[in-house]
Motif scaffolding. Structure first.
Motif, PDB file in Angstrom:
ATOM      1  N   PRO A 109      34.332  42.258 -36.135  1.00  0.00           N
ATOM      2  CA  PRO A 109      35.710  42.398 -36.594  1.00  0.00           C
ATOM      3  C   PRO A 109      36.535  41.206 -36.870  1.00  0.00           C
ATOM      4  CG  PRO A 109      35.763  43.218 -34.358  1.00  0.00           C
ATOM      5  CD  PRO A 109      34.282  43.067 -34.673  1.00  0.00           C
ATOM      6  N   PHE A 110      35.909  40.113 -36.836  1.00  0.00           N
ATOM      7  CA  PHE A 110      36.378  38.708 -37.083  1.00  0.00           C
ATOM      8  C   PHE A 110      35.292  37.806 -37.560  1.00  0.00           C
ATOM      9  CE2 PHE A 110      34.849  39.717 -32.704  1.00  0.00           C
ATOM     10  CZ  PHE A 110      33.973  38.858 -32.539  1.00  0.00           C
ATOM     11  N   ASP A 111      35.684  36.654 -38.109  1.00  0.00           N
ATOM     12  CA  ASP A 111      34.886  35.679 -38.434  1.00  0.00           C
ATOM     13  C   ASP A 111      35.055  34.517 -37.590  1.00  0.00           C
ATOM     14  OD1 ASP A 111      33.999  37.035 -40.834  1.00  0.00           O
ATOM     15  OD2 ASP A 111      35.992  36.617 -42.112  1.00  0.00           O
ATOM     16  N   GLY A 112      33.858  33.787 -37.910  1.00  0.00           N
ATOM     17  CA  GLY A 112      33.801  32.300 -37.361  1.00  0.00           C
ATOM     18  C   GLY A 112      32.485  31.948 -37.110  1.00  0.00           C
ATOM     19  N   VAL A 113      32.360  31.038 -36.071  1.00  0.00           N
ATOM     20  CA  VAL A 113      31.176  30.657 -35.186  1.00  0.00           C
ATOM     21  C   VAL A 113      31.212  30.646 -33.925  1.00  0.00           C
ATOM     22  CG1 VAL A 113      29.694  28.382 -34.908  1.00  0.00           C
ATOM     23  CG2 VAL A 113      30.528  28.790 -37.035  1.00  0.00           C
ATOM     24  N   GLU A 114      30.258  31.521 -33.463  1.00  0.00           N
ATOM     25  CA  GLU A 114      30.292  31.387 -31.990  1.00  0.00           C
ATOM     26  C   GLU A 114      29.260  30.694 -31.154  1.00  0.00           C
ATOM     27  OE1 GLU A 114      28.424  35.233 -30.311  1.00  0.00           O
ATOM     28  OE2 GLU A 114      27.377  35.605 -32.462  1.00  0.00           O
ATOM     29  N   ILE A 115      29.682  30.745 -29.948  1.00  0.00           N
ATOM     30  CA  ILE A 115      28.611  29.835 -29.098  1.00  0.00           C
ATOM     31  C   ILE A 115      28.037  30.790 -27.997  1.00  0.00           C
ATOM     32  CG2 ILE A 115      30.512  29.554 -27.422  1.00  0.00           C
ATOM     33  CD1 ILE A 115      29.341  26.795 -26.779  1.00  0.00           C
ATOM     34  N   GLY A 116      26.859  30.602 -27.493  1.00  0.00           N
ATOM     35  CA  GLY A 116      26.003  31.520 -26.730  1.00  0.00           C
ATOM     36  C   GLY A 116      25.276  31.088 -25.725  1.00  0.00           C
ATOM     37  N   TRP A 117      24.537  31.552 -24.824  1.00  0.00           N
ATOM     38  CA  TRP A 117      23.545  31.041 -23.962  1.00  0.00           C
ATOM     39  C   TRP A 117      22.797  32.418 -23.225  1.00  0.00           C
ATOM     40  CZ3 TRP A 117      28.774  29.795 -23.894  1.00  0.00           C
ATOM     41  CH2 TRP A 117      29.332  30.606 -22.839  1.00  0.00           C
ATOM     42  N   ARG A 118      21.627  31.962 -22.774  1.00  0.00           N
ATOM     43  CA  ARG A 118      20.777  32.961 -22.166  1.00  0.00           C
ATOM     44  C   ARG A 118      19.921  32.201 -21.256  1.00  0.00           C
ATOM     45  NH1 ARG A 118      18.044  37.086 -25.383  1.00  0.00           N
ATOM     46  NH2 ARG A 118      20.136  37.027 -26.355  1.00  0.00           N
ATOM     47  N   LEU A 119      19.882  32.277 -19.894  1.00  0.00           N
ATOM     48  CA  LEU A 119      19.021  31.496 -19.307  1.00  0.00           C
ATOM     49  C   LEU A 119      18.098  32.575 -18.438  1.00  0.00           C
ATOM     50  CD1 LEU A 119      21.188  28.934 -17.925  1.00  0.00           C
ATOM     51  CD2 LEU A 119      19.687  28.533 -19.978  1.00  0.00           C
ATOM     52  N   ALA A 120      16.768  31.998 -18.126  1.00  0.00           N
ATOM     53  CA  ALA A 120      15.943  32.563 -17.360  1.00  0.00           C
ATOM     54  C   ALA A 120      16.615  32.673 -15.886  1.00  0.00           C
ATOM     55  CB  ALA A 120      14.700  31.922 -17.013  1.00  0.00           C
ATOM     56  N   ARG A 121      16.207  33.528 -15.143  1.00  0.00           N
ATOM     57  CA  ARG A 121      16.990  33.851 -13.840  1.00  0.00           C
ATOM     58  C   ARG A 121      16.786  32.626 -12.954  1.00  0.00           C
ATOM     59  NH1 ARG A 121      15.373  38.440 -10.253  1.00  0.00           N
ATOM     60  NH2 ARG A 121      14.118  38.880 -11.960  1.00  0.00           N
ATOM     61  N   SER A 122      15.449  31.975 -12.696  1.00  0.00           N
ATOM     62  CA  SER A 122      15.355  30.786 -12.088  1.00  0.00           C
ATOM     63  C   SER A 122      16.143  29.544 -12.508  1.00  0.00           C
ATOM     64  CB  SER A 122      13.869  30.408 -12.307  1.00  0.00           C
ATOM     65  OG  SER A 122      13.675  30.237 -13.480  1.00  0.00           O
ATOM     66  N   ALA A 123      16.719  29.764 -13.531  1.00  0.00           N
ATOM     67  CA  ALA A 123      17.579  28.843 -14.053  1.00  0.00           C
ATOM     68  C   ALA A 123      19.155  29.024 -13.557  1.00  0.00           C
ATOM     69  CB  ALA A 123      17.681  28.286 -15.494  1.00  0.00           C
ATOM     70  N   TRP A 124      19.594  30.101 -12.982  1.00  0.00           N
ATOM     71  CA  TRP A 124      20.878  30.530 -12.639  1.00  0.00           C
ATOM     72  C   TRP A 124      21.493  29.792 -11.579  1.00  0.00           C
ATOM     73  CZ3 TRP A 124      21.104  36.641 -13.051  1.00  0.00           C
ATOM     74  CH2 TRP A 124      20.788  37.181 -14.153  1.00  0.00           C
ATOM     75  N   GLY A 125      22.591  29.611 -11.621  1.00  0.00           N
ATOM     76  CA  GLY A 125      23.318  29.136 -10.471  1.00  0.00           C
ATOM     77  C   GLY A 125      23.313  27.298 -10.294  1.00  0.00           C
ATOM     78  N   HIS A 126      22.826  26.559 -11.295  1.00  0.00           N
ATOM     79  CA  HIS A 126      22.358  25.095 -11.483  1.00  0.00           C
ATOM     80  C   HIS A 126      23.631  24.673 -12.319  1.00  0.00           C
ATOM     81  CE1 HIS A 126      18.905  25.622  -8.897  1.00  0.00           C
ATOM     82  NE2 HIS A 126      18.489  26.534  -9.810  1.00  0.00           N
ATOM     83  N   GLY A 127      24.398  25.355 -12.922  1.00  0.00           N
ATOM     84  CA  GLY A 127      25.211  24.762 -13.895  1.00  0.00           C
ATOM     85  C   GLY A 127      24.700  24.362 -15.234  1.00  0.00           C
ATOM     86  N   TYR A 128      23.498  24.752 -15.563  1.00  0.00           N
ATOM     87  CA  TYR A 128      22.930  24.641 -16.781  1.00  0.00           C
ATOM     88  C   TYR A 128      23.733  25.171 -18.043  1.00  0.00           C
ATOM     89  CZ  TYR A 128      18.758  22.997 -14.232  1.00  0.00           C
ATOM     90  OH  TYR A 128      17.968  22.338 -13.348  1.00  0.00           O
ATOM     91  N   ALA A 129      24.001  26.381 -17.935  1.00  0.00           N
ATOM     92  CA  ALA A 129      24.734  27.208 -18.755  1.00  0.00           C
ATOM     93  C   ALA A 129      26.226  26.536 -19.566  1.00  0.00           C
ATOM     94  CB  ALA A 129      25.038  28.629 -18.345  1.00  0.00           C
ATOM     95  N   THR A 130      26.784  25.975 -18.129  1.00  0.00           N
ATOM     96  CA  THR A 130      27.959  25.286 -18.544  1.00  0.00           C
ATOM     97  C   THR A 130      27.509  23.871 -19.263  1.00  0.00           C
ATOM     98  OG1 THR A 130      29.038  26.321 -16.943  1.00  0.00           O
ATOM     99  CG2 THR A 130      30.141  24.298 -17.405  1.00  0.00           C
ATOM    100  N   GLU A 131      26.770  23.133 -18.532  1.00  0.00           N
ATOM    101  CA  GLU A 131      26.219  21.818 -19.486  1.00  0.00           C
ATOM    102  C   GLU A 131      25.768  21.855 -20.861  1.00  0.00           C
ATOM    103  OE1 GLU A 131      22.859  18.536 -18.205  1.00  0.00           O
ATOM    104  OE2 GLU A 131      23.780  19.581 -16.576  1.00  0.00           O
ATOM    105  N   ALA A 132      24.983  22.945 -21.003  1.00  0.00           N
ATOM    106  CA  ALA A 132      24.433  23.150 -22.262  1.00  0.00           C
ATOM    107  C   ALA A 132      25.643  23.727 -23.334  1.00  0.00           C
ATOM    108  CB  ALA A 132      23.259  24.036 -22.379  1.00  0.00           C
ATOM    109  N   ALA A 133      26.454  24.420 -22.838  1.00  0.00           N
ATOM    110  CA  ALA A 133      27.290  24.980 -23.677  1.00  0.00           C
ATOM    111  C   ALA A 133      28.573  23.936 -23.971  1.00  0.00           C
ATOM    112  CB  ALA A 133      28.274  26.137 -23.082  1.00  0.00           C
ATOM    113  N   ARG A 134      28.657  23.106 -23.088  1.00  0.00           N
ATOM    114  CA  ARG A 134      29.563  21.952 -23.328  1.00  0.00           C
ATOM    115  C   ARG A 134      28.988  20.916 -24.494  1.00  0.00           C
ATOM    116  NH1 ARG A 134      31.249  20.989 -17.188  1.00  0.00           N
ATOM    117  NH2 ARG A 134      33.249  21.968 -17.278  1.00  0.00           N
TER     118      ARG A 134
END
Length: 178
Positions: free
Chosen positions: A90-115
């Motif tokens: 129900p809206f337009d634009g460009v979205e950002i997203g991420w999905r990481l393997a469980r072994s990569a959780w908790g290391h700040g990788y999603a935040t670093e890649a998203a930035r």
């Protein structure tokens, strides 16, 4: 065909997908914890199809859903990127997203890649705004959205028309402007 943009951070490389990414990508998508806020886990065939689609979009546009690799090990750990919002939303634009393997959780990788993806979206693509969408219950992704400076207005919350009826349909929308 556009020039493929590869993004780098201190610990990560956001790059084009490779055939060798298929096995860990399929394993990620078959993991019920990784897919907790999606309607279903994906079969190996559906994972292969999504990899081919992401690869083609990156080759065509030069940006999209990049494979994420840990620089120190060369290991594929997931994906991050930018993509035009689905037409059904129900809206337009460009979205950002991420999905990481469980072994990569908790290391700040999603935040670093998203930035890195945000910097590309604002600096290279000159986008005025970038959006992020997740299931209302996905507090981990919402925390990443907040860490990268995105904000949520509860008036923007919606039922995702691409998700079947049920608890995962309630979604939140985050925004950040240049």
């Amino acid at each position: 065909m556009a020039e493929l943009r590869e993004l780098r951070t201190e610990r990560l490389r956001l790059r084009q997908w490779r055939e060798t990414d298929l096995e860990p990508w399929a394993a990620m998508n078959a993991d019920p914890q990784v897919r907790e806020f999606f309607p279903e886990v994906l079969t190996a065939e559906r994972s292969a199809a999504s990899l081919a689609y992401f690869r083609a979009e990156l080759a065509e546009r030069g940006w999209g859903w990049w494979a994420v690799e840990a620089v120190a090990t060369g290991e594929f750990i997931g994906f991050t990127g930018l993509d035009p919002v689905d037409e059904e939303m129900p809206f337009d634009g460009v979205e950002i997203g991420w999905r990481l393997a469980r072994s990569a959780w908790g290391h700040g990788y999603a935040t670093e890649a998203a930035r890195a993806a945000l910097a590309f979206g604002f600096g290279t693509l000159d986008l005025p705004e970038i959006l992020a969408v997740t299931a209302a219950g996905n507090l981990r992704s919402q925390a990443v959205m907040e860490r990268i400076g995105m904000t949520r207005d509860p008036a923007d919350d919606f039922d995702d028309p691409t998700v079947p009826e049920g608890p995962l349909r309630a979604s939140v929308l985050y925004r950040i402007t240049r």
